[in-house]
Design a protein around this motif. Structure first.
Motif: not given
Length: 162
Positions: A52-60, A62-67, A101-107
């Motif tokens: 859930s925390t990874r999903y929250g990180l992605g959302s913060m 700008g990823l369009q992801v849902s918990e 997805q999250v790590i890709g976005k952070l990069n």
């Protein structure tokens, strides 16, 4: 390429992506849902919370992801004794996907992206997006440590770092 300000944090998240899988490896559902000490979290809750925390990180960022389980983990919900938690494999099945997805976005983030203020206050000194990322990276490591302890208390071998 990520801004140099968060390269080490991305490296830490990459490591934790692997360690999370290792720390829950081979855990049986009956053990995952066992509350060893009253008033503490069980493995299933900690594993689901980590996803859930990874999903929250992605959302913060700008990823369009849902918990996947907002009724269980959304809005910082704690352990609920009156529900049946899904299996550990169900709770963690999207780990690789959301992590990628999250790590890709952070990069792709720039200094400007990580310098903005958070839309809420955290108990941290650096209340920016970079501070949030630092806080979550620490929180994940802390949770993986808790999972490692529960792993041993449930009679499993220590987590592998490989």
């Amino acid at each position: 390429m990520a801004t140099q300000q968060i390269t080490a944090l991305i490296d830490q998240l990459n490591l934790q992506t692997r360690l999370f899988k290792n720390v829950i490896a081979d855990i049986k559902d009956e053990d995952a849902k066992k509350q060893i000490v009253p008033g503490t979290n069980h493995t299933a809750w900690l594993a689901g919370h980590t996803v859930s925390t990874r999903y929250g990180l992605g959302s913060m960022f700008g990823l369009q992801v849902s918990e996947p389980y907002p009724e269980i983990f959304g809005d910082g919900k704690g352990l609920q004794s009156d529900i049946e938690y899904p299996s550990i494999s169900e709770l963690t099945k999207n780990w690789d996907s959301i992590s990628s997805q999250v790590i890709g976005k952070l990069n792709t983030l720039t200094d400007e992206d990580i310098s903005g203020p958070l839309p809420f206050q955290l108990p941290i000194a650096d209340n920016t997006m970079k501070g949030y990322l630092s806080f979550i990276a620490h929180h994940e490591a802390y949770t993986i440590g808790q999972l490692g302890l529960l792993r041993r208390l449930n009679g499993y071998p220590a987590m592998s770092y490989k």
